[in-house]
Write an enzyme that holds these catalytic residues in place. Sequence first.
Site, short mmCIF file in Angstrom:
data_model
loop_
_atom_site.label_atom_id
_atom_site.label_comp_id
_atom_site.label_asym_id
_atom_site.label_seq_id
_atom_site.Cartn_x
_atom_site.Cartn_y
_atom_site.Cartn_z
NE ARG A 1 -19.85 2.09 -16.84
CZ ARG A 1 -20.13 1.13 -16.00
NH1 ARG A 1 -19.89 -0.12 -16.33
NH2 ARG A 1 -20.67 1.38 -14.81
CG HIS B 1 -10.74 7.84 1.63
ND1 HIS B 1 -10.97 6.50 1.42
CD2 HIS B 1 -11.54 8.18 2.66
CE1 HIS B 1 -11.87 6.08 2.28
NE2 HIS B 1 -12.24 7.07 3.05
CE LYS C 1 -11.24 8.73 6.59
NZ LYS C 1 -12.66 9.03 6.66
CD GLU D 1 -17.14 1.12 6.79
OE1 GLU D 1 -17.45 2.07 6.07
OE2 GLU D 1 -16.69 0.05 6.36
CG ASP E 1 -13.48 -2.46 0.87
OD1 ASP E 1 -13.19 -1.70 -0.09
OD2 ASP E 1 -14.34 -2.16 1.73
CG HIS F 1 -8.85 2.61 4.20
ND1 HIS F 1 -8.33 3.42 3.22
CD2 HIS F 1 -10.09 2.28 3.77
CE1 HIS F 1 -9.22 3.56 2.26
NE2 HIS F 1 -10.29 2.87 2.56
CE LYS G 1 -18.02 -2.33 3.85
NZ LYS G 1 -17.46 -1.01 4.09
C1 BG6 Z 1 -13.60 2.64 1.29
C2 BG6 Z 1 -14.13 1.23 1.30
O1 BG6 Z 1 -12.28 2.65 0.81
O2 BG6 Z 1 -13.63 3.15 2.61
C3 BG6 Z 1 -15.53 1.20 1.86
O3 BG6 Z 1 -14.13 0.72 -0.03
C4 BG6 Z 1 -15.58 1.87 3.23
O4 BG6 Z 1 -16.02 -0.13 1.96
C5 BG6 Z 1 -14.92 3.24 3.18
O5 BG6 Z 1 -16.94 2.01 3.60
C6 BG6 Z 1 -14.78 3.82 4.57
O6 BG6 Z 1 -14.32 5.14 4.49
P1 BG6 Z 1 -14.72 6.23 5.57
O7 BG6 Z 1 -14.01 7.46 5.13
O8 BG6 Z 1 -16.21 6.35 5.53
O9 BG6 Z 1 -14.24 5.71 6.90
#
Ligand code: BG6
Length: 472
Positions: free
Chosen positions: A43, A165, A169, A203, A222, A227, A321
Amino acid sequence: MHDSLLLFGATGDLAQRYLFPSLLHLLRDRLLPDGFRVVAIGRTEHDDDGFRAWLRERIADGDARNGALDDLLGRIHYHPLNLNDIDGMAATLSRYADRPAVSYLSTPPNLFESACLGLKAAGLLEPPSRLVLEKPIGHDLPSAREIDATLKSALDESRIFRIDHYLGKAPVQNLLALRFGNTLLEAVWDNRCIESVDILVAETAGVDGREGYYADYGALRDMVQNHMLQLLALVAMEPPAALDADSIRDEKRKVLRALRPMTAADAAADSIRGRYGAGVVEGSAVKGFTADSAVETFVGLRAWIDNWRWAGVPFRLATGKRLPSRTTEVLVNFKPVTHWVFDRPDSKHATPNRLRMRLQPEETIELGLMGSLAAPEWGATELMPMSLDMAMLPPKRRIAYERLMIDALKGDQTLFVRDDEVEAQWRWIDSISAAWAQAGTAVQEYPAGSWGPAAATAFLPRTVHGPAGRRG
Ligand code: BG6
């Protein structure tokens, strides 16, 4: 391998922290094709040189010395674009339709549909071009379906790559190796031998900088929707007949569809929600998270998979978190031995077997067994818990996105989430949101730096709250 990458959201946090550094590493390791180019779209107003200077400041590190950074920057062209302006996008981007491209939408989901239409108008979604999407795909099942319908109007499923993602890993992929590369484990991998499974993603980070997004989504959407459910699916799926993308995804989908929807009557026993207040994490004082919406930063769930293999086995999922440590682990808790022949049948001496697969921060696999040290001062039948440890040393630690980018450029969908998996994930998550709304499940505050609300121990693994803690 495609050699043209269009990256939307190029000035965003994810691009700076992971996507461009991943490209840098891949170039350094000569894993990208010679003619590789990046069309960066954001943007913010920049020309090519302005964007390159901006990016250099953010991703320069030791790699700059070997020229990989200059090499990467030299391959980037930047365009500031409004993704809601479909004609404007088409006019600017059609010049890149000269070769098959991979377009990567690292943008909020409300821009997926217009970006997709703009790309289509620019001729950038013609076969064999591909589209990569970041999570979250929608906010619930209806919104996810709406996005999907727009995507499918432009290209078919075989060219849509949905990122989770966690699948990139290395230790997550190792779950498959462990399960299906060993006779030993698969033979005991069911409700006859397994008492429960814990999946923990803790986290220390807070929601800082993403307050708006988090106020809308919360930890359930989230973290659990994607995940954690992918981890659950890999732990619980049936062995696939082959290792191709669809064989694996078929099996994951079956498990996800077997998740028992939560009802309002189950909400109190099977879930807990928390939100961190002020506290101390890793020695530093931190502020609490405030939001107008009833949204959680911690969630604990007891999930039930209604199929032959897993009937009666609780899967405890917990994520939060601002917890005391960053830990991602899967624990498979086996049942106690059926008949204890040793002389001291107290629980201290009869610790059930446990397989602990730790994915973060370090990668280890630990199998808890009972053994005996037959020293003279020990009675021969005096048992004690021992563990077999396997510390994994990957040849080179890679960002999860490196693997995923390569796979998207090559066209391998194995580590990407299929449409029906996303639907099954949302269907279960929506049942929980509805159960919470109907039961009025409160969001309980916990001090930052603690393991969530007091009652969360029922959802946390024993490794976190100790052998005396409650088990569900
Ligand atoms: C993301 C979330 O998909 O994954 C985040 O939106 C989170 O909130 C993150 O912190 C955690 O990923 P990783 O690879 O640090 O465990």
